[in-house]
Design an enzyme around this catalytic site. Structure first.
Site, PDB file in Angstrom:
ATOM      1  N   ASP A 118      37.166  37.191  36.129  1.00  0.00           N
ATOM      2  CA  ASP A 118      37.157  37.645  34.736  1.00  0.00           C
ATOM      3  C   ASP A 118      37.663  36.598  33.750  1.00  0.00           C
ATOM      4  O   ASP A 118      37.650  36.838  32.551  1.00  0.00           O
ATOM      5  CB  ASP A 118      38.029  38.895  34.581  1.00  0.00           C
ATOM      6  CG  ASP A 118      39.509  38.550  34.593  1.00  0.00           C
ATOM      7  OD1 ASP A 118      40.192  38.811  33.573  1.00  0.00           O
ATOM      8  OD2 ASP A 118      39.989  38.011  35.599  1.00  0.00           O
ATOM      9  N   ASP A 165      38.860  37.988  42.417  1.00  0.00           N
ATOM     10  CA  ASP A 165      40.096  37.785  41.691  1.00  0.00           C
ATOM     11  C   ASP A 165      40.793  39.143  41.617  1.00  0.00           C
ATOM     12  O   ASP A 165      40.202  40.170  41.967  1.00  0.00           O
ATOM     13  CB  ASP A 165      39.775  37.238  40.292  1.00  0.00           C
ATOM     14  CG  ASP A 165      40.996  37.134  39.412  1.00  0.00           C
ATOM     15  OD1 ASP A 165      41.996  36.531  39.843  1.00  0.00           O
ATOM     16  OD2 ASP A 165      40.960  37.663  38.287  1.00  0.00           O
ATOM     17  N   ASP A 222      43.757  40.231  38.840  1.00  0.00           N
ATOM     18  CA  ASP A 222      44.017  40.637  37.457  1.00  0.00           C
ATOM     19  C   ASP A 222      42.744  40.599  36.618  1.00  0.00           C
ATOM     20  O   ASP A 222      42.070  39.568  36.559  1.00  0.00           O
ATOM     21  CB  ASP A 222      45.061  39.723  36.808  1.00  0.00           C
ATOM     22  CG  ASP A 222      46.481  40.131  37.150  1.00  0.00           C
ATOM     23  OD1 ASP A 222      46.797  41.324  37.001  1.00  0.00           O
ATOM     24  OD2 ASP A 222      47.274  39.258  37.561  1.00  0.00           O
TER      25      ASP A 222
END
Length: 251
Positions: free
Chosen positions: A189, A28, A30
């Site tokens: 996250d 991922d 961000d």
């Protein structure tokens, strides 16, 4: 190291060791490559009161983590403006522009990212970035961190039939890289991202860069790490090396 510590390291490695020989790692963007969530949160904190959301009271970190973080803008727009989707899209577009202004030149890599980058490059593993972010955001983060030549592909949720938490973006990454889900794992996250990876059939290592541990655990990650320096991660990677017959040091 105590006996319990050894056992914990082995347990942490187990979900990844079955992937040997490893073919690819998916990331991922961000909150995974860099801790960009504070900039997103700040933008929402400043902009939502201006439209009277929540009676003009700024949202909390908990609210952001539960209802916004990691979600695609189409879903955020529907959540914020259930009766006026076009207004929602305009709002999220403006919010992303504010994010880029806030984050420009201020983003820093999550600790240990470049150590992990070298580990991946030394082993010739395939890699792709998979995100729900708009392309301008993704390119800003990747270029700021000096990773433009590292990722072979950048897959956007908006370019798939369904964005995260659906598995489509991660399945597209496997297809583009021509690798097997049985030899690939993911770094994420957010709850949305972890759910997407799990639904795509791959182990997901969750990062505690911004979202509460209990939220992430509900999405069933393989295990959680503080950052890319975390000993749990390197124990898992060393076990992967051992099972793959790689003799080089992970350091």
């Amino acid at each position: 190291m105590t006996v319990s510590s050894v056992e914990n390291s082995v347990d942490s490695a187990s979900p990844l060791s079955r992937l040997a020989p490893l073919e690819a790692i998916l990331f991922d963007i961000d909150g995974t490559l860099c801790d960009s969530d504070p900039f997103h949160y700040q933008a929402y904190r400043e902009m939502l009161p201006e439209i009277g959301f929540n009676g003009g009271v700024p949202i909390t970190q908990e609210f952001y983590a539960e209802f916004i973080s990691g979600k695609h803008n189409e879903d955020v727009a529907t959540f914020l403006f259930p009766d006026d989707h076009q207004r929602g899209i305009k709002f999220t577009d403006d919010k992303e522009a504010m994010f880029r202004r806030l984050a420009k030149d201020k983003m820093q890599a999550v600790n240990g990212l470049y150590k992990l980058k070298k580990w991946i490059e030394d082993r010739g593993l395939r890699r792709a970035a998979v995100t729900n972010a708009p392309r301008k955001n993704a390119e800003l983060v990747i270029s700021t961190l000096g990773l433009s030549d590292f990722f072979e592909f950048v897959i956007l949720g908006s370019e798939c039939e369904h964005a995260k938490p659906y598995p489509d973006p991660y399945l597209k990454a496997l297809e583009l890289l021509k690798v097997s889900k049985d030899h690939t794992f993911i770094f994420e996250d957010s709850v949305s991202g972890i759910k997407a990876g799990v639904a795509a059939g791959m182990p997901v290592v969750g990062l505690l860069t911004g979202n509460p541990e209990h939220f992430l655990m509900e999405a069933k990650p393989a295990f959680l790490i503080k950052n890319f320096e975390d000993p749990k991660l390197w124990a898992a990677l060393e076990e992967l090396d051992r099972k793959s017959g790689v003799t080089r040091s992970a350091a």
